[in-house]
Design a protein around this motif. Structure first.
Motif, PDB file in Angstrom:
ATOM      1  N   ASN A 152       0.805  -1.224   0.000  1.00 55.84           N
ATOM      2  CA  ASN A 152       0.000   0.000   0.000  1.00 55.84           C
ATOM      3  C   ASN A 152       0.839   1.275   0.000  1.00 55.84           C
ATOM      4  N   THR A 153       2.162   1.137  -0.080  1.00 54.62           N
ATOM      5  CA  THR A 153       3.065   2.278   0.087  1.00 54.62           C
ATOM      6  C   THR A 153       4.056   2.341  -1.062  1.00 54.62           C
ATOM      7  N   GLY A 154       4.188   3.522  -1.665  1.00 52.42           N
ATOM      8  CA  GLY A 154       5.098   3.679  -2.792  1.00 52.42           C
ATOM      9  C   GLY A 154       6.102   4.785  -2.570  1.00 52.42           C
ATOM     10  N   GLY A 155       7.079   4.866  -3.479  1.00 57.27           N
ATOM     11  CA  GLY A 155       8.079   5.918  -3.410  1.00 57.27           C
ATOM     12  C   GLY A 155       7.564   7.193  -4.060  1.00 57.27           C
ATOM     13  N   ILE A 156       7.751   8.317  -3.367  1.00 58.08           N
ATOM     14  CA  ILE A 156       7.279   9.593  -3.890  1.00 58.08           C
ATOM     15  C   ILE A 156       8.414  10.568  -4.162  1.00 58.08           C
ATOM     16  N   ASP A 157       9.602  10.318  -3.604  1.00 55.13           N
ATOM     17  CA  ASP A 157      10.722  11.202  -3.896  1.00 55.13           C
ATOM     18  C   ASP A 157      12.027  10.495  -3.532  1.00 55.13           C
ATOM     19  N   ILE A 158      13.114  10.897  -4.185  1.00 52.46           N
ATOM     20  CA  ILE A 158      14.442  10.378  -3.869  1.00 52.46           C
ATOM     21  C   ILE A 158      15.463  11.418  -4.280  1.00 52.46           C
ATOM     22  N   ALA A 159      16.520  11.537  -3.491  1.00 46.40           N
ATOM     23  CA  ALA A 159      17.593  12.483  -3.780  1.00 46.40           C
ATOM     24  C   ALA A 159      18.927  11.804  -3.521  1.00 46.40           C
ATOM     25  N   ILE A 160      19.936  12.152  -4.333  1.00 43.96           N
ATOM     26  CA  ILE A 160      21.263  11.567  -4.222  1.00 43.96           C
ATOM     27  C   ILE A 160      22.273  12.667  -3.916  1.00 43.96           C
TER      28      ILE A 160
END
Length: 225
Positions: A152-160
């Motif tokens: 029920n949970t997904g990725g909404i943002d990512i930063a490197i």
């Protein structure tokens, strides 16, 4: 009418060259600093471009994630995975992740064009395993799901961190859409950090950020200076 702008990226070595992805109007390119624009995605099967990433080492390499993630409602655009161009957007190839339905962010390893991270939200209409953070180490030939919380949970943002690419921050969003309502947020969402290039992740709720048991959290945006 292109609708909402949902993604943008610029070639740092030549800032006249920029790309804009839209919620339901495809992908556009300018080589004049935004004075003139050309559509470069109309031959593809989807019209929603939600995430863009240019390789600043080789600006001809461009990644586009599809499926709207910013305005969540019962009627909006679904994507069919992630696309790659090696000629500045002249031609495109679908590189998989079709079932993720909505890709919120794409980041490229600053020293290795073959390493890409993708934050995938999922279709959001019900339980689904194709959600979370994905990584490829071979330029998109194969993908590995390196962070999965639950169906029920997904990725909404990512930063490197461009100075230390093994350090990444990702945010996860628990969301479910019904025709009669939107259910945003839950205990499974929150902020996660990896210090080994995505091999292992640690939830940050014990360090003062929202999320965790008894602490429902909604959508979170992140950035690294």
């Amino acid at each position: 009418m292109s609708g909402r702008v949902t993604a943008i990226d610029v070639v740092l070595a030549n800032t006249d060259v920029m790309y804009v992805g839209t919620a339901s109007g495809g992908l556009w390119k300018s080589e004049s600093g935004g004075i003139k624009w050309e559509p470069i995605f109309d031959d593809q099967n989807v019209s929603s471009v939600s995430a863009l990433a240019i390789s600043q080492k080789n600006p001809n390499i461009l990644w586009a994630g599809t499926g709207e993630t910013f305005v969540i409602r019962p009627a909006h655009a679904i994507g069919d995975g992630i696309y790659k161009s090696i000629n500045g957007g002249d031609t495109w190839k679908n590189m998989g992740l079709e079932k993720t339905a909505r890709i919120a962010r794409v980041v490229i390893h600053p020293n290795n064009d073959n390493i890409i991270f993708v934050a995938a939200l999922g279709h959001t209409y019900g339980p689904q395993n194709e959600r979370g953070i994905y990584r490829t180490t071979n330029g998109g030939k194969t993908w590995e799901q390196v962070l999965f919380i639950d169906e029920n949970t997904g990725g909404i943002d990512i930063a490197i961190d461009r100075n230390n690419p093994d350090f990444l921050i990702a945010s996860m969003w628990q969301i479910n859409i019904n025709t009669w309502g939107l259910n945003s947020g839950g205990e499974s969402g929150g902020v996660f950090i990896t210090r080994d290039g995505g091999n292992s992740w640690e939830r940050q709720d014990k360090n003062g950020l929202p999320g965790g048991k008894g602490k429902p959290v909604g959508k979170i945006a992140i950035a690294i200076s």
